[in-house]
Design a protein around this motif. Structure first.
Motif, PDB file in Angstrom:
ATOM      1  N   THR A   1     -13.170  18.215  10.276  1.00 38.89           N
ATOM      2  CA  THR A   1     -12.334  17.311  11.062  1.00 38.89           C
ATOM      3  C   THR A   1     -11.149  16.866  10.210  1.00 38.89           C
ATOM      4  O   THR A   1     -11.117  17.108   8.999  1.00 38.89           O
ATOM      5  CB  THR A   1     -13.115  16.066  11.517  1.00 38.89           C
ATOM      6  N   GLU A   2     -10.213  16.176  10.847  1.00 40.67           N
ATOM      7  CA  GLU A   2      -9.034  15.686  10.127  1.00 40.67           C
ATOM      8  C   GLU A   2      -9.400  14.678   9.032  1.00 40.67           C
ATOM      9  O   GLU A   2      -8.628  14.456   8.109  1.00 40.67           O
ATOM     10  CB  GLU A   2      -8.042  15.067  11.105  1.00 40.67           C
TER      11      GLU A   2
ATOM     12  N   THR B   1     -12.166  15.035   7.123  1.00 38.11           N
ATOM     13  CA  THR B   1     -13.024  15.710   6.148  1.00 38.11           C
ATOM     14  C   THR B   1     -12.438  15.575   4.744  1.00 38.11           C
ATOM     15  O   THR B   1     -11.233  15.724   4.546  1.00 38.11           O
ATOM     16  CB  THR B   1     -13.165  17.203   6.502  1.00 38.11           C
TER      17      THR B   1
ATOM     18  N   VAL C   1     -10.109  20.418  13.011  1.00 36.09           N
ATOM     19  CA  VAL C   1     -10.018  19.897  14.379  1.00 36.09           C
ATOM     20  C   VAL C   1      -9.919  18.371  14.310  1.00 36.09           C
ATOM     21  O   VAL C   1     -10.229  17.776  13.283  1.00 36.09           O
ATOM     22  CB  VAL C   1     -11.229  20.343  15.237  1.00 36.09           C
TER      23      VAL C   1
ATOM     24  N   ASP D   1     -11.626  15.679  15.651  1.00 40.97           N
ATOM     25  CA  ASP D   1     -12.732  14.729  15.546  1.00 40.97           C
ATOM     26  C   ASP D   1     -14.072  15.449  15.635  1.00 40.97           C
ATOM     27  O   ASP D   1     -14.135  16.658  15.848  1.00 40.97           O
ATOM     28  CB  ASP D   1     -12.632  13.666  16.638  1.00 40.97           C
ATOM     29  N   VAL D   2     -15.149  14.675  15.478  1.00 36.80           N
ATOM     30  CA  VAL D   2     -16.502  15.241  15.459  1.00 36.80           C
ATOM     31  C   VAL D   2     -16.857  15.880  16.808  1.00 36.80           C
ATOM     32  O   VAL D   2     -17.490  16.937  16.845  1.00 36.80           O
ATOM     33  CB  VAL D   2     -17.539  14.166  15.060  1.00 36.80           C
TER      34      VAL D   2
ATOM     35  N   THR E   1     -14.883  17.323  18.945  1.00 31.79           N
ATOM     36  CA  THR E   1     -14.183  18.617  18.985  1.00 31.79           C
ATOM     37  C   THR E   1     -14.833  19.597  18.012  1.00 31.79           C
ATOM     38  O   THR E   1     -14.948  20.783  18.308  1.00 31.79           O
ATOM     39  CB  THR E   1     -12.686  18.432  18.648  1.00 31.79           C
ATOM     40  N   LEU E   2     -15.249  19.096  16.869  1.00 28.39           N
ATOM     41  CA  LEU E   2     -15.913  19.936  15.875  1.00 28.39           C
ATOM     42  C   LEU E   2     -17.166  20.580  16.454  1.00 28.39           C
ATOM     43  O   LEU E   2     -17.384  21.787  16.308  1.00 28.39           O
ATOM     44  CB  LEU E   2     -16.265  19.110  14.642  1.00 28.39           C
TER      45      LEU E   2
END
Length: 150
Positions: free
Chosen positions: A16-17, A19, A75, A77-78, A80-81
């Motif tokens: 995610t962004e 991470t 990606v 957020d979680v 979307t992940l």
């Protein structure tokens, strides 16, 4: 640190962004990575970047991890992940298994991985050291370690 080592084992890595990845062991525990983990990280990012991350004990933000090859995709957020991981797994599973197997094995054969025996002296030196005991104590007691190089 452990998460980055696990991620290095994976064929594909999505973050995610928010991470952050790295190996802060030089500042926290004072131990070392296994030879397998060092080999994997060097194969992903090269020797200079591996040393940069470990020597500086820094965590790499998502966009830098993507640029370095620690992540294949970022990606928002979680949620979307989870969706993207599922889509990726289904896509890969729909492809020719022998092609995937041959590719994975060819990459493994090309990439030299140090054996456990080749690095056992380094592992023992780090994990049996006074510094590692100090690092563990400092970590558990939430204080800055006092390294002595012993």
């Amino acid at each position: 640190g452990g998460g980055a080592g696990i991620a290095a084992c994976c064929d594909l890595r999505i973050g995610t962004e928010t991470t952050r990845m790295g190996f802060p062991i030089a500042r926290t525990l004072g131990n070392c990575l296994s030879m397998s983990n060092i080999s994997r990280v060097v194969a992903l990012v090269g020797p200079a970047r591996t040393k940069d991350m470990i020597f500086k004990a820094r965590l790499v933000e998502a966009q830098e991890a993507l640029a370095l090859g620690l992540l294949n995709e970022v990606v928002p957020d979680v949620e979307t992940l989870q969706r993207r991981a599922d889509e990726t797994a289904k896509l890969v599973a729909s492809h020719a298994p022998l092609t995937l197997e041959a590719t994975k094995e060819a990459v493994r054969r090309i990439r030299r991985t140090l054996s456990r025996e080749e690095g056992e002296d380094l592992i023992l030196k780090a994990y049996m050291s006074e510094d590692f005991r100090e690092g563990m104590d400092a970590f558990l007691n939430k204080r800055t370690p006092n390294w002595k190089g012993k």
